[in-house]
Design an enzyme around this catalytic site. Structure first.
Site, short mmCIF file in Angstrom:
data_model
loop_
_atom_site.label_atom_id
_atom_site.label_comp_id
_atom_site.label_asym_id
_atom_site.label_seq_id
_atom_site.Cartn_x
_atom_site.Cartn_y
_atom_site.Cartn_z
N SER A 1 0.73 -1.19 0.03
CA SER A 1 -0.19 -0.06 -0.03
C SER A 1 0.78 1.28 -0.03
O SER A 1 0.32 2.35 -0.46
CB SER A 1 -1.00 0.14 1.16
OG SER A 1 -0.49 -0.55 2.27
N HIS B 1 -5.28 -4.03 -2.97
CA HIS B 1 -5.03 -3.18 -3.69
C HIS B 1 -4.93 -3.73 -5.33
O HIS B 1 -4.57 -2.85 -6.28
CB HIS B 1 -3.95 -2.44 -3.44
CG HIS B 1 -3.80 -1.94 -2.18
ND1 HIS B 1 -4.23 -0.51 -2.07
CD2 HIS B 1 -3.37 -2.13 -1.01
CE1 HIS B 1 -4.43 -0.08 -0.90
NE2 HIS B 1 -3.70 -1.02 -0.16
N LYS C 1 -12.19 -0.54 -1.67
CA LYS C 1 -11.45 0.11 -2.44
C LYS C 1 -12.10 0.08 -3.87
O LYS C 1 -12.86 0.85 -4.06
CB LYS C 1 -9.86 -0.34 -2.39
CG LYS C 1 -9.50 -0.40 -0.93
CD LYS C 1 -7.71 -0.54 -0.72
CE LYS C 1 -7.55 -0.84 0.50
NZ LYS C 1 -7.49 0.25 1.61
N1 PMP Z 1 -5.16 -4.76 3.66
C1 PMP Z 1 -4.83 -3.69 2.97
C2 PMP Z 1 -3.54 -4.01 2.07
C3 PMP Z 1 -5.34 -2.36 3.23
O1 PMP Z 1 -4.68 -1.50 2.57
C4 PMP Z 1 -6.51 -2.43 3.71
C5 PMP Z 1 -7.13 -1.04 3.95
N2 PMP Z 1 -6.44 0.05 4.27
C6 PMP Z 1 -7.02 -3.41 4.69
C7 PMP Z 1 -6.02 -4.56 4.41
C8 PMP Z 1 -8.30 -3.22 5.35
O2 PMP Z 1 -9.23 -3.20 4.75
P1 PMP Z 1 -10.59 -2.64 5.54
O3 PMP Z 1 -10.33 -1.15 5.15
O4 PMP Z 1 -11.75 -3.05 4.62
O5 PMP Z 1 -10.76 -3.03 6.98
#
Ligand code: PMP
Length: 381
Positions: free
Chosen positions: A172, A200, A232
């Protein structure tokens, strides 16, 4: 007089302020005029009328909340439909929907490991994976970022141990992709499971946005699981784990963040399902998100900025220092552009960055504008 039990938070706040690390919430106005390169709405679906209408219809039909945990009253026909379509679209046998991607990662890591088992985790994995490892009763070995050889060596050092290797598909902060083929080979040499967080990748990578595992030919494999978020590319809220039906059945029976959590709100399930159908009808959305990312990268690096070539829709641009990154992001905002800003300690390598997210719905004009603002506000210009 008794001591106030939260006095210590004042000292913590002072230390945070001294380090320039205070975080504040900034409510977004409904008519926000900022051009958005900061959200994760990669395909621009969160405001698509088909998606918001589906959220409203689902709430009208099923209620504002799921009313209970999934095993009691919180599973509607909509949840079952979403799970079936998500699994089919991404090429897996079965899927299980959670109230967040965070909960999905905790579920996969805690329910599939035990005392004496091993989790091998990439050093740059998302916080929800880190927390899943902490909650799991297994031993966790953190390996250097994107290093299949290190994974292989770690597995070699624990022969015969029940093992699970976990990685983000697209990281990320830097937007780079994990070496999934090599990781799967390392896992297979040891009979280890591979768990890939495709938060992502879904909607951006793979044929028509079917995700990183589909792109790598690993979707539906007996030894591979995907976790993902619905928040996302799908523009909604919630998470999911995809994999073999017997593993999904195990999670239904053993994953505490599934069993003891209220089911996903029907509006979120309805919106995610509408987005999924839209992505299937418009496979060009994934191509467009990747093309916008490539254009951002090319034009910013041509102008002298430093950015790694994006593997998906995240473009990470280096800043000379934490202070200049904060100023750069603030100047962009003042000029009408929202961008993400990462600095230590969120970035363990100490390199501060602007994080730009490519969106499939950006027009050429908006893209020109965004690039002009980023370059105009760049440190030293
Ligand atoms: N895994 C990754 C790589 C993320 O970027 C995110 C969200 N920031 C999450 C899991 C968590 O997902 P959620 O926002 O649906 O809890």
């Amino acid at each position: 007089m008794l001591k106030d039990p939260f006095d210590w938070t004042d000292e913590a706040a002072r230390l945070r302020a001294d380090a320039g690390l205070v975080r504040t919430l900034r409510p977004r106005p409904v008519d926000d005029a900022l051009l958005d390169l900061a959200s994760n709405d990669y395909l621009g679906l969160t405001r698509r009328p088909e998606v918001t209408a589906a959220a409203g219809e689902a709430a009208d039909r099923w209620g504002a909340g799921a009313t209970g945990s999934r095993l009691v009253t919180g599973t509607t026909a909509l949840h079952a439909e979403l799970e079936a379509e998500l699994a089919r679209f991404c090429g897996f046998e079965a899927a299980l929907v959670f109230s967040s991607g965070y909960a999905a990662n905790l579920a996969a890591l805690t329910a599939l490991s035990t005392h004496g088992s091993l989790i091998v985790s990439d050093a740059a994995n998302h916080a929800s994976i880190v927390d899943g490892c902490r909650l799991a009763r297994a031993e966790t070995a953190v390996v250097p970022h994107a290093d299949p050889e290190a994974v292989r060596k770690t597995l070699d050092a624990h022969p015969g141990r029940r093992s699970l290797v976990v990685t983000d598909s697209v990281f990320s902060v830097d937007g780079d992709a994990a070496p999934l083929t090599a990781l799967a080979a390392a896992c297979r040499a040891h009979g280890a499971a591979l768990v890939v967080d495709d938060a992502h990748g879904l909607g951006v990578l793979g044929d028509g946005g079917r995700g990183a595992l589909h792109a790598a030919g690993l979707a539906g494999a007996v030894d591979v699981l995907a976790t993902m978020t619905l928040s996302k590319s799908l523009g909604s809220q919630g998470g999911a784990v995809l994999g073999p039906a017997r593993v999904i059945a195990h999670l239904v029976n053993a994953a505490r963040t599934f069993i003891f959590d209220t089911g996903l709100a029907p509006a979120a399930a309805g919106a995610a399902l509408a987005s999924l159908r839209l992505i299937e009808r418009e496979p060009e959305l994934a191509d467009r998100a990747r093309a916008v990312a490539a254009t951002l990268h090319e034009r910013l690096t041509d102008a002298g900025l430093t950015a790694a070539r994006p593997d998906a829709a995240v473009v990470s641009v280096r800043a000379p220092s934490a202070e200049s990154a904060v100023r750069w992001a603030a100047d962009c905002r003042a000029a009408g552009l929202a961008v993400g800003c990462f600095r230590p300690p969120s970035v363990p390598d100490g390199i501060s960055r602007l994080r730009l997210t490519a969106r499939a719905d950006l027009t050429e004009r908006q893209l020109d504008e965004a690039i002009a603002v980023i370059l105009g506000a760049a440190p030293g210009r």
